[in-house]
Enzyme design. Structure first.
Site, PDB file in Angstrom:
ATOM      1  N   GLY A  42       1.178  -1.449   0.162  1.00 57.73           N
ATOM      2  CA  GLY A  42       0.108   0.148   0.549  1.00 57.73           C
ATOM      3  C   GLY A  42       0.970   1.481  -0.364  1.00 57.73           C
ATOM      4  N   GLY A  53      -0.440   4.620   0.599  1.00 57.74           N
ATOM      5  CA  GLY A  53      -1.134   5.940   0.436  1.00 57.74           C
ATOM      6  C   GLY A  53      -0.363   6.635   1.497  1.00 57.74           C
ATOM      7  N   LEU A  54      -0.897   7.186   2.988  1.00 61.75           N
ATOM      8  CA  LEU A  54      -0.139   8.515   3.351  1.00 61.75           C
ATOM      9  C   LEU A  54       0.840   7.232   4.628  1.00 61.75           C
ATOM     10  CD1 LEU A  54      -2.735  10.786   4.325  1.00 61.75           C
ATOM     11  CD2 LEU A  54      -0.653  11.416   2.793  1.00 61.75           C
ATOM     12  N   ALA A  55       0.237   6.170   4.724  1.00 64.63           N
ATOM     13  CA  ALA A  55       1.541   5.443   5.667  1.00 64.63           C
ATOM     14  C   ALA A  55       2.081   4.822   4.884  1.00 64.63           C
ATOM     15  CB  ALA A  55       0.112   4.910   6.934  1.00 64.63           C
ATOM     16  N   HIS A  63     -20.680   8.689   6.973  1.00 59.54           N
ATOM     17  CA  HIS A  63     -20.050  10.086   7.116  1.00 59.54           C
ATOM     18  C   HIS A  63     -21.573  10.255   6.664  1.00 59.54           C
ATOM     19  CE1 HIS A  63     -18.685  14.386   6.495  1.00 59.54           C
ATOM     20  NE2 HIS A  63     -17.371  14.050   6.843  1.00 59.54           N
ATOM     21  N   SER A  81     -17.593  17.635   2.241  1.00 59.61           N
ATOM     22  CA  SER A  81     -16.302  17.865   3.778  1.00 59.61           C
ATOM     23  C   SER A  81     -16.946  18.238   4.560  1.00 59.61           C
ATOM     24  CB  SER A  81     -15.872  18.803   2.963  1.00 59.61           C
ATOM     25  OG  SER A  81     -14.790  19.292   4.132  1.00 59.61           O
ATOM     26  N   ARG A 108     -20.096  13.199  14.320  1.00 54.21           N
ATOM     27  CA  ARG A 108     -20.994  12.442  12.202  1.00 54.21           C
ATOM     28  C   ARG A 108     -21.439  11.587  13.058  1.00 54.21           C
ATOM     29  NH1 ARG A 108     -14.956  12.058   9.207  1.00 54.21           N
ATOM     30  NH2 ARG A 108     -14.673  14.404   8.560  1.00 54.21           N
ATOM     31  N   GLU A 133      -5.106   2.852   8.010  1.00 55.22           N
ATOM     32  CA  GLU A 133      -6.429   2.817   8.726  1.00 55.22           C
ATOM     33  C   GLU A 133      -6.717   0.850   8.456  1.00 55.22           C
ATOM     34  OE1 GLU A 133      -9.071   4.748   5.668  1.00 55.22           O
ATOM     35  OE2 GLU A 133     -10.783   3.083   6.560  1.00 55.22           O
ATOM     36  N   LEU A 165      -5.659  11.375   8.700  1.00 53.38           N
ATOM     37  CA  LEU A 165      -4.722  11.648   7.426  1.00 53.38           C
ATOM     38  C   LEU A 165      -3.292  12.030   8.443  1.00 53.38           C
ATOM     39  CD1 LEU A 165      -5.445  14.796   4.863  1.00 53.38           C
ATOM     40  CD2 LEU A 165      -5.430  12.567   5.068  1.00 53.38           C
TER      41      LEU A 165
END
Lengths: 250, 666, 228
Positions: B40, B42-44, B266, B284, B337, B453, B469
Site C-alpha cells: 500500500g 497511501g499516506l502510511a 459520514h 466535506s 459525525r 487505517e 491523515l
C-alpha cells in the site's frame, strides 16, 4: 436514452487493436460515464464476452486514474472534469460516442482503454521532490514565511492529478503541462528553491527520454486539464530551464 | 491467548520518548541486508517506505494502482490536525489527546493516542519542508481552521485537497528513495497472501495485475498499509479498488482483527440516485459550519417535495424541521459525525426524506448566504440593501469558502446549490476497526505490522475529522520506522529469506488454487451482483443502527451468499493477463468473510458507542448508551477456519489519564 | 545532458531556438517591409527603391546581419523539421476521432504546414529577386544602380503570368499571417515570458503584427497590378 458506443479494443500492448461497436439502451442521464461503462460490462459478462478494461478508482475526480478520450476530447465534452465526473446527461438519445485510450508513444496501451503512465512516475523520480530527510527534525513549519500569493500559486500547480489528459490532448503528446506543474510548485516555494536548477534539468531530461513530443503552445492542454493547470506553469518551466542551462557548468 | 499491547511503563507523556530511547537499533551495515515489504502506498505506506529506505533498509513497495500517488488518501478533503497551537487558542498535546479519546467514545488505547498527538506537530514541519503547499495567511504563516467536535483551531489544510497534497508530499519522499535505488516499486501488483513460517513473517505472495504472474517476495518484516474495508458495503466514499483483502489475508494467517464493527458513517454525502450507482461522494464536514440541516415538518410536504410538486425554497420557515438544532441545541448542526448520521436516518425512516428514494435531507445555505450578505453590505457601507443585493453578496462569500465543494455538487447533481438546498445522506466513510497491533504497531504475527487505517489503534469507536491523515503520516514517518528496529534487531543473522521454503510453496499453491477456482467456476452471476447483495445486507443490518435480530439474520444471509458466490460466480477472461474482474472477484470473496465477522462483532458488543449503535442500547430519547463496565475492551478476533468460529479475545482498556464520561451534545 | 549537443540538446533548447530565430525573422519583416513600401510610390520613387536595394546588399553591417538572417531561416526550418519529426513519433497510433477545434486554434496546430508554404515561397522569392539583384545582370537605372524596381514591376504587372505571381504572393502572405498569429505570442511563452499583466498586451500586439505586416506586404503587388 439509447446510444451507440464505438470503443477501442486492444488485447495487450502488442495487439494491433480495433474499434468495436456496442449499442446500449436505457441509459439513465443521471449516470456517470463510468457507471454507464459498468452497465455495459455487466451485459458483456452475462453474454459471455470480454468486458472492456478501463482505469478508474476514486470516481470523484481526484485520483487521476480514469482516462478516456471521448468524442475527440480527453475526458469527453465538458470542462474541468475527469471522465468519472462526466455524466450521461451530456449526451442525447441516439448519439454515437467514440471512446479511445490516451494515445502516446510514452503511454503504451496495456489493454483496451488502460494505458501505462509509468513515464509520469519516472519523471517525478528524476527530481520531483525536495531532498529532505523524513526525520521530522526539520525547521519549525512557521520558521520561513511564504507570501500567500506564492503559496497559493504553488498550491494551484500542485493540484495536478497526473491523469495525463494534457498528453492525450496535445497534438504532439507533449508532457510539458504535467512536468511544469511539478517544477512550478517547488520553484515557487523557498523549500523547493534550493535545488530548483538541478530539478528542472533532471525532470526535463527524463521527459525527453520518455519520448514525449514538444510543446507548440497550442494551449489545448490547459483547456482540457480537469483541474485547470495554467500555461503560466509551462512558461515558468521554460524560464527555469533557460536560466538553469545558462548557469550550469556543463 | 494472552494479548500483550507492550505499552511502555511510566507517565503518559514520557512513554514514547523513553521507549524511543530504549528501543533496540539495527546498525547501518546490518540494515543493508534486511528486506522490508510495504504493502500500500497511501499516506502510511508511502511515508513508511520512504522513511525505512532512508534509514538504510532494503524496501519493496507495492500498490495495486498504476501509481503510488493514486492511493485513496488522495481524496481526503478537510485537513490534518496537529497540536501546534499556532493560533494561541490553548491547544496542546494533551488537549488533542483528550479530544481524540473522547471523540472515539473511550474505546481506544491511551498510550497510542497520546503518541499520535505528540508527533502530530512534527508532521506539519516535515510536510512543509517537503514543499507541501498548505494554506497560509497574509503574513505568510500557516493558516488553521476548526473542525467538528473540538473547541480549538488546529486543522492545517490545503483548500479542499489536503489529502492530495499530503500524499503527493509522501509520494515525493518515496520517489526520492526510488531514484536512489533504496525502494523498488511494484505498481499494479496486489498482495495475495502473507507468508508465515515458525510464527514469523517471511514475506508475501504478490500478483502482477498486468501479466497475472504470481511472485514471491521474501522480507524480514512486512508492513500492511492497505487502508480500510468500507467497501464491504459496496457503496461507500472509498475508491472502487479499496479493499480489505490484505488485512483479511493477514487475519487468516493469524493476525487478530480488532473491533471490525466500528465503521464511520459520514453524514454529509451526496445521496444515491439509482441502482446503477457505483460509489458515493463525500461533501466535506466543513459545510456543516454554515449549512443548516432540515426536512419538512409535515409528511405531506415531504411527499410533495419527493414528487417534485413542491420546491424546497417555497416551503416557509415554520414548516421546516431543523432537527439537529431541535434535538441538540448546544451543538446544533455541528454534532459529531455518528450523531448527525443517525439523526438523518431517523427522519428518513419516519418518512420525511426529500428525494425520490426518500433517503435524503436538506443541507441549506440560505440563511448563511443572507447572514454573510448583510455583513458584507454593512462593510461596503450599503444602506438598506435589496434582498437581491444581499443574496448576491452572500453567495460570493459562500463561494469563497466552499466554492469547490459547491462545484463538485453541481457537477454530480446538475443543480445549483446556491439557489436550492443541497440534498445529503450519510454514507460509509472510514473503518476505525482493523488489524490489532501492539504499541509498536506489530500485529499478533511477528514481523507483520499494520499502519494507518488498516490498523485499529487510535480512533476508538469514532474518528474525529482531520485525524485520519494525522494517523497515517504519524505511523509511517515517525512510529513504524523506529519500532520495527525492536523486532529486526533479532533478524540481522537471518540472512536473505529463502523464497523456496515450504511455507512459500504452500502459500503460492493456495493462491493459485483460489484464482483457478474463481476463473474456472463459470457460474451465472457477475462479481458485482454478489458485492451489491453483500452491501445491501451490511447497510440494512450492520449500518447506522444494528440490533441482535438483524445481525443474526445478516450472518445467516452472508453465509448463504458466500456459498452461492463460490457456486455461481462468473469471472470472465484469463488469469494470465490484465483482468480487473478477476482482481475484483478475489476482493469480494474476502469481503464475504469479513462482512460476517463485522456482524458477529456487532452482535457481541452489547452497548452503543461511537459509530456502533445498537438499538437495544439507547436512552429514552434515542441517544447511545455506552456500557463501560462490561465493554471497555477491544474485541480482538482470532481466525479459526471460518468467520463464525472466530474466537473473541479481549484487550481490556484502562484509562488512567482521562475520566470516562457520557458524550452529550444537547 | 552532456551526451547531446549543447545547441540542440533538449526539447526545450530546440524550442528556445525556434522562438529566438522566429522573433529575429519577425524583426526582419519590418525592415523588409519598410523598403518595399517605397514601391507604392510608383515610378517616381524607383530610384529610391533601387538605392535601398543597393544599400541592403552592400552595406557591411547589413551584409553580416543578412548572413545571420539566411542562417536563421534555414535553422528555423531545420529545427522545425526536427521538432515535427519528434512530435510525429510521440504519437505513432492516431486517434480515430479527434475534435481539436474544441481546445485550440487552427494556426497553432498547423505551424509546420504554414512554415512549409513559406519556405517554398521564400525559395521562389529569393530566386526571383534576391538572386538577380545579387548575382544577376540587371539593367542600370538613371543613377547607375541595378534597376530592381523594373524587375519587380515587370514581375507583377506586365509579365504574362503576373496575375499568378500576385496570387501566389498574397497566399504566401496569408500563410505568414497565420504563422505569425500563433508564432509571435508563442515565442514569448517559449522564452518564459508569461505574466498576467503583460501577456494580454503581447497577445494583442501579436495579433496586430500578424495582420498588419503581411497585409501591407500583400497590398503592394495588388496595388501595382491594379495600377498598371
Amino acid at each position: 436514452m439509447n446510444l451507440t458506443l464505438k470503443i477501442w479494443r486492444q488485447n495487450g500492448t502488442n495487439d494491433k487493436g480495433r474499434m468495436e461497436v456496442y449499442p446500449i439502451s436505457d441509459v439513465n442521464p443521471e449516470m456517470s460515464f463510468l457507471e454507464m461503462m459498468d452497465v455495459l460490462n455487466e451485459q458483456l459478462i452475462e453474454d459471455g464476452k470480454d468486458p472492456i478494461a478501463f482505469d478508474h478508482d476514486c470516481r470523484e475526480g481526484i485520483c487521476g486514474m480514469c482516462s478516456m478520450f471521448i468524442n475527440g476530447e480527453a475526458h469527453g465534452p465538458g470542462r474541468r472534469i475527469t471522465t468519472c465526473q462526466l455524466h450521461m446527461r451530456s449526451f442525447k438519445d441516439g448519439d454515437t460516442v467514440v471512446v479511445e485510450p490516451w494515445r502516446a508513444a510514452a503511454f503504451p496501451v496495456i489493454k483496451d482503454l488502460v494505458v501505462d503512465r509509468g513515464a509520469f512516475d519516472r519523471i517525478q523520480q528524476a527530481g520531483g521532490y525536495v531532498s529532505v530527510n523524513t526525520s521530522g527534525n526539520t525547521l519549525d513549519a512557521n520558521a520561513i514565511a511564504v507570501p500567500k500569493k506564492d503559496a497559493d500559486r504553488a498550491f494551484d500547480a500542485a493540484t495536478c492529478i497526473g491523469c495525463g489528459a494534457c498528453v492525450a490532448t496535445c497534438k504532439n503528446s507533449s508532457a510539458m503541462l504535467f512536468v511544469s506543474a511539478k517544477v512550478s510548485q517547488f520553484a515557487l516555494l523557498p523549500q523547493g528553491r534550493v535545488e530548483a536548477k538541478e530539478r528542472v534539468q533532471k525532470m526535463v531530461r527524463q521527459m525527453d527520454l520518455e519520448g514525449f513530443g514538444n510543446c507548440t503552445n497550442t494551449g489545448a492542454c490547459e483547456v482540457e486539464c480537469p483541474v485547470g493547470i495554467s500555461l503560466e506553469n509551462i512558461a515558468r518551466m521554460n524560464r527555469e530551464y533557460l536560466s538553469a542551462s545558462l548557469a550550469s557548468a556543463e | 491467548m494472552k494479548l500483550d499491547a507492550k505499552i511502555p511503563s511510566g507517565a503518559l507523556a514520557t512513554k514514547w520518548g523513553a521507549h524511543k530511547s530504549n528501543i533496540r537499533l539495527v546498525s547501518p551495515a546490518n540494515k543493508r541486508s534486511i528486506d522490508i515489504v510495504v504493502v500500500g502506498t497511501g499516506l502510511a505506506g508511502s511515508s513508511a517506505a520512504a522513511s525505512l529506505a532512508e534509514m538504510g533498509y532494503r524496501v519493496k513497495a507495492f500498490c495495486f494502482q498504476d501509481s503510488p500517488r493514486r492511493a485513496h488518501s488522495i481524496a481526503a478533503q478537510g485537513g490534518i490536525n496537529a497540536a501546534k497551537n499556532y493560533q494561541n487558542d490553548g491547544d496542546s498535546v494533551h488537549r488533542l489527546f483528550y479530544d481524540t479519546i473522547k471523540g472515539g467514545d473511550y474505546r481506544s488505547r491511551e498510550a497510542n493516542v497520546y503518541r499520535l498527538a505528540e508527533v502530530s506537530a512534527n508532521i506539519i514541519d516535515q510536510c512543509v519542508a517537503q514543499g507541501v503547499p498548505f494554506a497560509r495567511d497574509y503574513g505568510g504563516l500557516l493558516d488553521n481552521r476548526s473542525f467538528g467536535g473540538v473547541q480549538v483551531s488546529r486543522t492545517f489544510y490545503a483548500k479542499g485537497q489536503t489529502g492530495q497534497q499530503l500524499l503527493l508530499g509522501a509520494y515525493s519522499a518515496l520517489n526520492r528513495q526510488i531514484s536512489k535505488g533504496n525502494v523498488k516499486l511494484y505498481n499494479r501488483h496486489e498482495m495475495m497472501d502473507v507468508v508465515v513460517e515458525d510464527g514469523k513473517t517471511k514475506g508475501i505472495i504478490a500478483r502482477n495485475l498486468v501479466t497475472g504472474e504470481i511472485e514471491r517476495h521474501g522480507a524480514h518484516a512486512v508492513l500492511l498499509c492497505t487502508g480500510g474495508y468500507g467497501n464491504v458495503f459496496f457503496l461507500s466514499t472509498n475508491a472502487m479498488g479499496s479493499n480489505g483483502s490484505a488485512a483479511w489475508k493477514a487475519h487468516r494467517r493469524g493476525a487478530l482483527f480488532a473491533n471490525p464493527c466500528f465503521t464511520q458513517i459520514h453524514p454529509t454525502c451526496i445521496p444515491q440516485s439509482g441502482e446503477y450507482q457505483s460509489k458515493l461522494t463525500l461533501m466535506s464536514e466543513s459545510l456543516r459550519n454554515d449549512g443548516r440541516i432540515w426536512v419538512p415538518k409535515d409528511k405531506k410536504d415531504a411527499e410533495a417535495i419527493r414528487e417534485g410538486r413542491l420546491k424546497p425554497t417555497d416551503l416557509p420557515e415554520e414548516k421546516r424541521d431543523y432537527y439537529l438544532e431541535r434535538r441538540y441545541p448546544a451543538f446544533g448542526n455541528l454534532v459529531p459525525r455518528d450523531v448527525a448520521s443517525r439523526a438523518a436516518k431517523e427522519r428518513c425512516d419516519e418518512g420525511y426524506g426529500v428525494n425520490a428514494t426518500g433517503q435524503a435531507v436538506f443541507l441549506d445555505f440560505g440563511s448563511a448566504i443572507e447572514r454573510y450578505g448583510r455583513t458584507e453590505a454593512n462593510q461596503l457601507g450599503i444602506e438598506n440593501p435589496s434582498k437581491e443585493k444581499v443574496i448576491e453578496l452572500g453567495e460570493k462569500v459562500v463561494a469563497a469558502k466552499y466554492g469547490n465543494l459547491f462545484d463538485m455538487y453541481n457537477k454530480i447533481k446538475d443543480t445549483n446549490p446556491y439557489k436550492s438546498p443541497m440534498m445529503i445522506y450519510p454514507a460509509v466513510h472510514y473503518t476505525m476497526g482493523g488489524i490489532w497491533v501492539d504499541y509498536n504497531l506489530m500485529t499478533s504475527v511477528k514481523g507483520l505490522y499494520a499502519l494507518g487505517e488498516a490498523n485499529f489503534s487510535d480512533h476508538g469507536a469514532n474518528r474525529l475529522g482531520a485525524s485520519a491523515l494525522m494517523q497515517g503520516l504519524a505511523d509511517g514517518y515517525f512510529v513504524a520506522p523506529y519500532t520495527v528496529g525492536d523486532y529486526l534487531a533479532d533478524e540481522i543473522r537471518s540472512g536473505n529469506i529463502d523464497t523456496n521454503s515450504p511455507a512459500f510453496e504452500q502459500a503460492e499453491k493456495e493462491v493459485v488454487e483460489r484464482i483457478d477456482a474463481l476463473i474456472n467456476n463459470n457460474g451465472t452471476k457477475t462479481v458485482d451482483y454478489f458485492h451489491k447483495a453483500l452491501g445491501k445486507i451490511m447497510w440494512d443490518k450492520c449500518g447506522m443502527a444494528r440490533n441482535a435480530e438483524g445481525l443474526k439474520e445478516a450472518i445467516k444471509q452472508i453465509q448463504e451468499l458466500r456459498a452461492e458466490f463460490w457456486k455461481e460466480v462468473k469471472v470472465p477472461g484469463r488469469k494470465d493477463m490484465y483482468n480487473p474482474e478477476l482482481d475484483k472477484a478475489g476482493r469480494v470473496a474476502d469481503f464475504l468473510e469479513l462482512g460476517e465477522l463485522m456482524c458477529l462483532d456487532a452482535l457481541t458488543r452489547e452497548e452503543s458507542c461511537g459509530g456502533h449503535f445498537r438499538e437495544e442500547f439507547q436512552t429514552e430519547d434515542g441517544e447511545a448508551l455506552r456500557d463501560d463496565e462490561n465493554f471497555a475492551f477491544v474485541s480482538c478476533w482470532k481466525y479459526n477456519g471460518e468467520p463464525a468460529k472466530a474466537e473473541l479475545i479481549k484487550e481490556e482498556l484502562t484509562f488512567e489519564n482521562v475520566e470516562l464520561k457520557t458524550r452529550s451534545y444537547k | 545532458m552532456a551526451t547531446k549537443s549543447a545547441l540542440l540538446g533538449s526539447s526545450l533548447t530546440k524550442k528556445y531556438w525556434m522562438a529566438l530565430t522566429g522573433l529575429f525573422l519577425s524583426v526582419f519583416l519590418i525592415v523588409h517591409l519598410a523598403g518595399n513600401l517605397v514601391l507604392l510610390g510608383g515610378k517616381e520613387m524607383a530610384e529610391n527603391f533601387n538605392a535601398y536595394a543597393e544599400f541592403m546588399t552592400t552595406f557591411p553591417i547589413i551584409k553580416i546581419t543578412s548572413y545571420l538572417l539566411y542562417f536563421s531561416i534555414l535553422f528555423h526550418a531545420f529545427d522545425g523539421i526536427l521538432l515535427t519529426i519528434q512530435n510525429r513519433k510521440a504519437r505513432p497510433v492516431k486517434y480515430h476521432y479527434e475534435k481539436p477545434s474544441a481546445n485550440s486554434n487552427w494556426a497553432s496546430r498547423n505551424m509546420a504546414f504554414l512554415g512549409t508554404i513559406m519556405l517554398f515561397f521564400i525559395v521562389g522569392h529569393m530566386a526571383t529577386f534576391w538572386w538577380r539583384m545579387k548575382f544577376g545582370e540587371l539593367p542600370l537605372d538613371a543613377a547607375g544602380r541595378k534597376d530592381l524596381y523594373t524587375v519587380v514591376e515587370v514581375y507583377f504587372t506586365t509579365a504574362s503570368t503576373a496575375l499568378l505571381h500576385v496570387l501566389i504572393y498574397v497566399v504566401a502572405m496569408i500563410a505568414i499571417a497565420f504563422h505569425l498569429l500563433h508564432g509571435f505570442q508563442s515565442s514569448f511563452q517559449t522564452l518564459g515570458v508569461n505574466h498576467p499583466k503583460y501577456t494580454p498586451l503581447i497577445k494583442k500586439i501579436g495579433v496586430g503584427f500578424a495582420v498588419v505586416i503581411p497585409a501591407l506586404f500583400a497590398i503592394i503587388p495588388v496595388y501595382m497590378y491594379l495600377n498598371q
